[in-house]
Motif scaffolding. Structure first.
Motif, PDB file in Angstrom:
ATOM      1  N   ALA A  37      38.683  47.171  45.062  1.00  0.00           N
ATOM      2  CA  ALA A  37      38.757  46.232  44.669  1.00  0.00           C
ATOM      3  C   ALA A  37      38.508  46.177  43.083  1.00  0.00           C
ATOM      4  O   ALA A  37      39.217  45.565  41.904  1.00  0.00           O
ATOM      5  CB  ALA A  37      37.950  45.061  45.012  1.00  0.00           C
ATOM      6  N   GLU A  38      37.741  47.086  42.752  1.00  0.00           N
ATOM      7  CA  GLU A  38      37.334  47.358  41.145  1.00  0.00           C
ATOM      8  C   GLU A  38      38.426  48.210  40.567  1.00  0.00           C
ATOM      9  O   GLU A  38      38.655  47.897  39.261  1.00  0.00           O
ATOM     10  CB  GLU A  38      36.067  48.060  41.008  1.00  0.00           C
ATOM     11  N   LEU A  39      39.074  49.089  41.262  1.00  0.00           N
ATOM     12  CA  LEU A  39      40.381  50.040  40.742  1.00  0.00           C
ATOM     13  C   LEU A  39      41.419  49.068  40.162  1.00  0.00           C
ATOM     14  O   LEU A  39      41.962  48.898  39.097  1.00  0.00           O
ATOM     15  CB  LEU A  39      40.577  51.151  41.400  1.00  0.00           C
TER      16      LEU A  39
ATOM     17  N   PRO B 265      46.891  38.000  37.053  1.00  0.00           N
ATOM     18  CA  PRO B 265      46.068  37.170  38.052  1.00  0.00           C
ATOM     19  C   PRO B 265      45.810  37.933  39.388  1.00  0.00           C
ATOM     20  O   PRO B 265      46.984  38.116  39.893  1.00  0.00           O
ATOM     21  CB  PRO B 265      46.529  35.789  38.111  1.00  0.00           C
ATOM     22  N   TYR B 266      44.758  37.977  39.913  1.00  0.00           N
ATOM     23  CA  TYR B 266      44.761  39.195  41.002  1.00  0.00           C
ATOM     24  C   TYR B 266      43.736  38.416  42.214  1.00  0.00           C
ATOM     25  O   TYR B 266      42.663  37.882  41.984  1.00  0.00           O
ATOM     26  CB  TYR B 266      44.182  40.226  40.459  1.00  0.00           C
ATOM     27  N   ILE B 267      44.262  38.943  43.268  1.00  0.00           N
ATOM     28  CA  ILE B 267      43.703  38.256  44.734  1.00  0.00           C
ATOM     29  C   ILE B 267      43.483  39.628  45.641  1.00  0.00           C
ATOM     30  O   ILE B 267      44.420  40.047  45.740  1.00  0.00           O
ATOM     31  CB  ILE B 267      44.406  37.088  45.521  1.00  0.00           C
ATOM     32  N   PHE B 268      42.116  39.899  45.766  1.00  0.00           N
ATOM     33  CA  PHE B 268      41.843  40.968  46.844  1.00  0.00           C
ATOM     34  C   PHE B 268      42.386  40.619  48.108  1.00  0.00           C
ATOM     35  O   PHE B 268      41.829  39.619  48.745  1.00  0.00           O
ATOM     36  CB  PHE B 268      40.428  41.271  46.599  1.00  0.00           C
ATOM     37  N   LYS B 269      42.939  41.568  48.728  1.00  0.00           N
ATOM     38  CA  LYS B 269      43.211  41.586  50.294  1.00  0.00           C
ATOM     39  C   LYS B 269      42.827  42.936  51.019  1.00  0.00           C
ATOM     40  O   LYS B 269      42.951  43.937  50.683  1.00  0.00           O
ATOM     41  CB  LYS B 269      44.791  41.346  50.454  1.00  0.00           C
TER      42      LYS B 269
ATOM     43  N   LYS C  98      30.361  40.480  43.878  1.00  0.00           N
ATOM     44  CA  LYS C  98      30.139  41.693  43.113  1.00  0.00           C
ATOM     45  C   LYS C  98      31.312  41.607  41.896  1.00  0.00           C
ATOM     46  O   LYS C  98      30.881  42.193  40.922  1.00  0.00           O
ATOM     47  CB  LYS C  98      30.001  43.011  43.828  1.00  0.00           C
ATOM     48  N   THR C  99      32.311  41.182  42.193  1.00  0.00           N
ATOM     49  CA  THR C  99      33.673  41.335  41.371  1.00  0.00           C
ATOM     50  C   THR C  99      33.979  40.037  40.753  1.00  0.00           C
ATOM     51  O   THR C  99      34.758  40.006  39.717  1.00  0.00           O
ATOM     52  CB  THR C  99      34.893  41.951  42.031  1.00  0.00           C
TER      53      THR C  99
END
Length: 274
Positions: free
Chosen positions: A35-37, A48-52, A84-85
């Motif tokens: 997620a951080e990378l 724009p970003y969504i973590f999956k 955290k992110t």
């Protein structure tokens, strides 16, 4: 198409966004690192970003395949990543009874392609989720996915987008009909799944009970989809696909993400100027 909506700071249906992460939660440490990378790369390019990531892969080819940490531990990890992110989080759900807990933990509830006609699952997602991503099944025509959209809308939720992940083309193969992107976009914003579209289902080497893939075509198909006018791109991204516990054969290596995104943004800008 006028079905855009806001998901936090992301305007779904206006601009280009990315959904990305490992196929499955392999560990808390790995999921958080990915997620951080990925968010570092997207911030650099203002995407724009969504973590999956999945907490349970219920449709693995073999009963021996790694499925993930399960519902309770998986949701805890996803909530930790979100806290955290500050990144919006998406995960898939396979049973209607799990939807309330999943919807409380994440920003987007994803309906898997194999389950896109499951009415109880769609209704539960509509009733509990902030937003719903319906993946079009490999067996569903682009015009018929409107029925899934209608089930969700008639259950009271308009925050829907659709994901194209290829259609079955004979055995152990998928093909993407780029016309489907425009057809589906009449019903809701559309995301192109660049990594599952290059999957070779259940076609692992040496008769292994795993899926194969052709990841070399991820950038090519992504470019075509962005040129066709999609609203977002979905990619399973891993820092070492060769050792990924699920779908490594069709994952994008993180080392190639920034260059791929730069290409997509250039195409988006060019298309927007036409």
């Amino acid at each position: 198409m006028s079905h855009s909506f806001k998901l936090g700071d992301i305007s779904v249906g206006s601009g280009l966004f990315l959904i990305a992460g490992p196929c499955v939660i392999e560990s808390e440490e790995h999921a958080l690192r990915m997620a951080e990378l990925i968010s570092g790369a997207t911030r650099k390019l203002n995407v724009p970003y969504i973590f999956k990531a999945s907490y349970d892969k219920a449709n693995r080819t073999s009963i021996k395949s790694f499925r993930g940490p399960g519902l309770h531990e998986g949701l805890r990890i996803l909530q930790t990543i979100k806290e955290k992110t500050g990144i919006p989080v998406l995960t898939d759900v396979h049973e209607a009874k799990d939807v309330p807990a999943v919807a409380e933990a994440v920003d987007v509830v994803q309906i898997p392609a194999f389950l896109c006609r499951q009415t109880d699952l769609l209704v539960a997602a509509a009733e509990h989720a902030r937003a719903i991503n319906i993946k079009k099944g490999q067996f569903v025509s682009p015009w018929d996915i409107r029925h899934a959209v209608q089930k969700v809308r008639e259950s009271g939720n308009d925050n829907i987008f659709l994901t194209e992940r290829g259609s079955s083309f004979g055995y152990n193969n998928l093909v993407v009909d780029m016309r489907s992107l425009a057809i589906m976009r009449q019903f809701a914003p559309v995301v192109f799944d660049a990594t599952h579209s290059v999957q070779l289902p259940s076609a692992g080497a040496n008769d292994q009970a795993v899926s194969g893939g052709q990841p070399e075509f991820i950038p090519l198909l992504s470019r075509a989809a962005v040129a066709a006018g999609v609203d977002g791109v979905f990619m399973e991204v891993h820092d070492n696909p060769a050792v990924a516990k699920s779908d490594g054969a069709n994952a994008l290596n993180f080392a190639k993400l920034e260059a791929t995104l730069r290409e997509l943004l250039a195409i988006r800008n060019a298309v927007g100027s036409i």
